[in-house]
Scaffold this motif. Structure first.
Motif, PDB file in Angstrom:
ATOM      1  N   PHE A  10      10.916   0.295   3.987  1.00 38.06           N
ATOM      2  CA  PHE A  10       9.812   0.844   3.102  1.00 38.06           C
ATOM      3  C   PHE A  10       9.701   2.386   3.145  1.00 38.06           C
ATOM      4  O   PHE A  10      10.048   3.025   4.104  1.00 38.06           O
ATOM      5  N   PHE A  11       9.232   3.103   2.101  1.00 39.36           N
ATOM      6  CA  PHE A  11       8.912   4.167   2.088  1.00 39.36           C
ATOM      7  C   PHE A  11       7.604   5.001   1.975  1.00 39.36           C
ATOM      8  O   PHE A  11       7.088   5.945   2.656  1.00 39.36           O
ATOM      9  N   PHE A  25      12.641   1.689   0.231  1.00 42.18           N
ATOM     10  CA  PHE A  25      13.451   3.178   0.152  1.00 42.18           C
ATOM     11  C   PHE A  25      14.534   2.907  -1.071  1.00 42.18           C
ATOM     12  O   PHE A  25      15.048   3.811  -1.611  1.00 42.18           O
ATOM     13  N   ASN A  26      14.709   1.595  -1.356  1.00 39.42           N
ATOM     14  CA  ASN A  26      15.865   1.455  -2.718  1.00 39.42           C
ATOM     15  C   ASN A  26      15.322   1.583  -4.029  1.00 39.42           C
ATOM     16  O   ASN A  26      16.278   1.249  -4.896  1.00 39.42           O
ATOM     17  N   GLY A  27      14.112   2.076  -4.154  1.00 39.31           N
ATOM     18  CA  GLY A  27      13.634   2.313  -5.606  1.00 39.31           C
ATOM     19  C   GLY A  27      12.781   1.482  -6.119  1.00 39.31           C
ATOM     20  O   GLY A  27      12.301   1.463  -7.297  1.00 39.31           O
ATOM     21  N   TYR A  80      10.219   2.211  -9.156  1.00 38.62           N
ATOM     22  CA  TYR A  80       9.215   3.563  -9.105  1.00 38.62           C
ATOM     23  C   TYR A  80       9.009   4.124 -10.347  1.00 38.62           C
ATOM     24  O   TYR A  80       9.688   3.760 -11.497  1.00 38.62           O
ATOM     25  N   ASN A  83      12.446   8.199 -11.417  1.00 34.04           N
ATOM     26  CA  ASN A  83      13.611   7.856 -10.405  1.00 34.04           C
ATOM     27  C   ASN A  83      13.489   9.044  -9.424  1.00 34.04           C
ATOM     28  O   ASN A  83      14.660   9.935  -9.002  1.00 34.04           O
ATOM     29  N   GLU A  84      12.534   9.304  -8.755  1.00 31.82           N
ATOM     30  CA  GLU A  84      12.503  10.148  -7.487  1.00 31.82           C
ATOM     31  C   GLU A  84      11.591   9.498  -6.253  1.00 31.82           C
ATOM     32  O   GLU A  84      10.533   8.711  -6.600  1.00 31.82           O
ATOM     33  N   PHE A  85      11.868  10.094  -5.091  1.00 34.87           N
ATOM     34  CA  PHE A  85      10.802   9.643  -4.057  1.00 34.87           C
ATOM     35  C   PHE A  85       9.528  10.196  -4.217  1.00 34.87           C
ATOM     36  O   PHE A  85       9.450  11.272  -4.502  1.00 34.87           O
ATOM     37  N   PRO A  86       8.501   9.136  -4.052  1.00 33.15           N
ATOM     38  CA  PRO A  86       7.134  10.003  -4.404  1.00 33.15           C
ATOM     39  C   PRO A  86       6.872  10.391  -3.377  1.00 33.15           C
ATOM     40  O   PRO A  86       7.126  10.262  -1.999  1.00 33.15           O
ATOM     41  N   THR A  87       6.402  11.807  -3.604  1.00 32.67           N
ATOM     42  CA  THR A  87       5.708  12.816  -2.426  1.00 32.67           C
ATOM     43  C   THR A  87       4.217  12.319  -2.350  1.00 32.67           C
ATOM     44  O   THR A  87       3.610  12.705  -1.165  1.00 32.67           O
ATOM     45  N   LYS A 102       9.096  15.921 -10.394  1.00 32.23           N
ATOM     46  CA  LYS A 102       9.489  15.979 -11.730  1.00 32.23           C
ATOM     47  C   LYS A 102       7.747  16.004 -12.164  1.00 32.23           C
ATOM     48  O   LYS A 102       7.881  16.115 -13.573  1.00 32.23           O
ATOM     49  N   VAL A 130       3.762  17.774  -4.512  1.00 30.57           N
ATOM     50  CA  VAL A 130       4.199  17.358  -3.277  1.00 30.57           C
ATOM     51  C   VAL A 130       3.103  16.527  -2.296  1.00 30.57           C
ATOM     52  O   VAL A 130       3.347  15.876  -1.539  1.00 30.57           O
ATOM     53  N   THR A 297       7.831   7.394   9.220  1.00 30.56           N
ATOM     54  CA  THR A 297       8.070   7.692   8.016  1.00 30.56           C
ATOM     55  C   THR A 297       6.874   8.156   7.261  1.00 30.56           C
ATOM     56  O   THR A 297       6.869   9.073   6.655  1.00 30.56           O
TER      57      THR A 297
ATOM     58  N   ARG B 134      16.464  12.490  -5.306  1.00 33.38           N
ATOM     59  CA  ARG B 134      16.557  11.273  -4.631  1.00 33.38           C
ATOM     60  C   ARG B 134      17.983  10.966  -4.227  1.00 33.38           C
ATOM     61  O   ARG B 134      18.221  10.265  -3.384  1.00 33.38           O
ATOM     62  N   LEU B 138      19.623  10.136  -0.829  1.00 33.53           N
ATOM     63  CA  LEU B 138      19.980   8.793  -0.537  1.00 33.53           C
ATOM     64  C   LEU B 138      21.536   8.785  -0.304  1.00 33.53           C
ATOM     65  O   LEU B 138      21.894   8.158   0.890  1.00 33.53           O
ATOM     66  N   LYS B 148      15.011   8.591   7.255  1.00 34.09           N
ATOM     67  CA  LYS B 148      14.168   8.328   6.295  1.00 34.09           C
ATOM     68  C   LYS B 148      12.895   9.065   6.535  1.00 34.09           C
ATOM     69  O   LYS B 148      12.229   9.539   5.958  1.00 34.09           O
ATOM     70  N   SER B 149      12.357   9.111   7.995  1.00 30.27           N
ATOM     71  CA  SER B 149      11.302   9.864   8.170  1.00 30.27           C
ATOM     72  C   SER B 149      11.495  11.378   7.953  1.00 30.27           C
ATOM     73  O   SER B 149      10.562  12.144   7.431  1.00 30.27           O
ATOM     74  N   ALA B 152      10.910  11.906   4.356  1.00 32.62           N
ATOM     75  CA  ALA B 152       9.338  11.920   4.081  1.00 32.62           C
ATOM     76  C   ALA B 152       9.038  13.232   4.486  1.00 32.62           C
ATOM     77  O   ALA B 152       8.090  13.992   3.484  1.00 32.62           O
ATOM     78  N   ILE B 155      10.395  16.154   1.971  1.00 33.84           N
ATOM     79  CA  ILE B 155       9.687  16.361   0.453  1.00 33.84           C
ATOM     80  C   ILE B 155       8.256  16.700   0.446  1.00 33.84           C
ATOM     81  O   ILE B 155       7.625  17.045  -0.405  1.00 33.84           O
ATOM     82  N   GLY B 156       7.513  16.418   1.640  1.00 32.38           N
ATOM     83  CA  GLY B 156       6.169  16.657   1.895  1.00 32.38           C
ATOM     84  C   GLY B 156       5.873  18.048   2.193  1.00 32.38           C
ATOM     85  O   GLY B 156       4.761  18.280   2.648  1.00 32.38           O
TER      86      GLY B 156
END
Lengths: 341, 162
Positions: A10-11, A25-27, A80, A83-87, A102, A130, A297, B134, B138, B148-149, B152, B155-156
């Motif tokens: 998980f992210f 983590f995989n979206g 998501y 298509n970006e990691f959520p900040t 974005k 962010v 994380t 991303r 990845l 992963k940490s 996080a 990006i924060g």
């Protein structure tokens, strides 16, 4: 403190309306029936099911829920929102929110669905963000790094993000006096709300005695916290024109590393360091303190939750841990409310 | 000069790297996937200007980091992103205008002529602009460059913490 591990990659996570939102983590974004997970935990707890225990590096063992059991609690799954990691993420009755480089995105949260959900995504802003945090009647506070701090006044009426500070900001949360904002290169600051506007700013060096601007500071209600040099100091806010009272101090071991982030709620305080996460049910008591090995994380508290305000979620490389900050609350109050006994 | 990594190969021409002198970088990612780019060291990121991020690694390492980013297809939209690896350790490669150490370089391309240049990014002050997307993160996680940490925290706005 009681702990349950959910095995998975998980992210980020959120808890709202009895649902657990897990960003993998995989979206994908998976939404689970949280009360069913807790009921399963109680069943294992009272059944003494040791086969569901996970042994950790430090010798501790905790109950766990694996992918098969978790699948039974799945309500729906989607990608998501962007298509970006959520900040930053937030869930309010008005919808689900994701911030990233974005901009700010939202979609409706369906109440009843066991199917893959692809509710349309609406982009609320192009401003790269962010962090985002919200409250139903106070809107969204959106940290935009060196672009400052923005505010979405009403999540129901939408509207544009309004810049309320040009100070570098990486985190912002609503608190009693207004919005408390954290900076990674400058001073943290408190924006005091007056006549519906956030015009008045109080800098950390004005709030905290001997603050130098290099520490982590945060607040909950009228308690203000400052962490620096392996020391956590707790202050009580009286008014913007009077100095705060020092209520207590806690020393941290050096092996835990530097402070990374922290937060507090009515149930306690979470302090993330480079190599550990420390949870304080009561910072004034030596025994009211738990250290969990990191690095982690992400972690989240849910002070607005009606039933699970004492739950803390901590995401590790291969699992999410649910930690209940007050065992008595878990066993006798919240379990009863969700119909566990 | 040839730089061989796993099954791929990076060739530089010329093999002496000077500011404002273009270098042809040819990366053989696979037999049917050869990328040719032109790279030029920008002196503004090596002249001590306090308003611009500055490389703290040598000229040849800067160009090699660019070659590495092409080889590993670390590209989002219009930018390549690179890191300097020493075995399994990611090394600092520059400092930011805030005098903070940086482990990530961004490479951008001028339109005409098509020439790349790069600089260390300020992901602590500008996390909203100065972090790879991303897809790149990845890829780096798969390569064991970042956890992963660390993603996080990066990006924060908490920096690249070891």
């Amino acid at each position: 403190m009681e702990r349950l591990s959910i095995i998975g990659d998980f992210f980020d996570c959120q808890l709202y309306g009895g649902r657990l939102y897990l960003w993998t983590f995989n979206g994908s974004l998976q939404v689970y029936n949280y009360k069913a997970i807790i009921r399963e935990w109680v069943r294992m707890y009272h059944g003494g099911l040791t086969s569901h225990c996970v042994l950790y590096e430090n010798g501790e063992s905790h109950m766990s829920i694996g992918p098969e059991m978790l699948q039974r609690c799945l309500l729906y799954e989607r990608d998501y929102l962007a298509n970006e990691f959520p900040t930053g993420t937030e869930v309010l009755s008005s919808g689900l929110y994701e911030s990233n480089a974005k901009g700010l995105f939202t979609c409706k949260v369906p109440l009843f669905s066991r199917h893959i959900n692809q509710a349309p995504v609406e982009k609320l802003s192009d401003i790269p963000l962010v962090y985002v945090s919200g409250a139903q009647r106070r809107g969204l506070a959106c940290a935009a790094g060196s672009d400052g701090l923005f505010w979405l006044q009403s999540v129901s009426k939408r509207g544009e993000l309004v810049q309320i500070s040009n100070q570098q900001t990486i985190k912002a949360n609503f608190c009693s006096p207004g919005i408390y904002a954290d900076s990674s290169v400058g001073e943290s600051y408190l924006l005091v709300k007056d006549d519906g506007r956030y015009d008045s700013i109080i800098r950390a060096t004005e709030l905290y005695p001997r603050a130098c601007g290099s520490q982590i500071t945060w607040c909950w209600d009228d308690n203000f916290f400052m962490a620096e040099d392996h020391m956590l100091k707790v202050y009580k806010f009286i008014s913007s024109v009077r100095p705060m009272n020092l209520e207590g101090e806690i020393q941290f071991f050096y092996w835990k590393g530097d402070f990374v982030s922290a937060g507090s709620s009515q149930c306690g305080t979470v302090v993330e360091l480079d190599n550990a996460v420390c949870l304080f049910e009561d910072w004034a008591k030596e025994e009211g303190h738990t250290t969990i090995m990191g690095p982690v994380t992400r972690w989240r508290m849910y002070p607005r939750s009606k039933e699970f305000s004492s739950h803390v979620h901590i995401i590790f490389d291969e699992r999410l841990d649910i930690v209940v900050m007050n065992d008595n609350v878990m066993r006798w109050s919240e379990m009863r409310r969700v119909g566990a006994w | 000069m040839k730089c061989e990594l796993d099954n791929s190969m990076i060739q530089f021409n010329p093999t002496v790297f000077l500011s404002n002198h273009p270098v042809s970088v040819t990366v053989t990612i696979a037999p049917n996937n050869i990328v040719c780019e032109v790279y030029q060291i920008n002196p503004h990121h090596r002249n001590g200007n306090p308003n611009k991020s500055q490389w703290t690694i040598g000229n040849h390492e800067e160009v090699e980091v660019f070659g590495w980013s092409v080889e590993n297809e670390s590209k989002t939209d219009e930018y390549y992103w690179g890191v300097l690896m020493d075995g399994a350790v990611c090394l600092p490669l520059g400092i930011t205008p805030h005098r903070l150490s940086s482990k990530v370089a961004r490479f951008e391309c001028s339109a005409q002529p098509r020439v790349w240049h790069g600089y260390p990014v300020d992901y602590v002050n500008n996390p909203q602009h100065d972090c790879p997307g991303r897809d790149v993160l990845l890829k780096w996680a798969t390569l064991g460059i970042i956890t992963k940490s660390q993603i996080a925290r990066l990006i924060g706005g908490r920096g690249w913490r070891d």
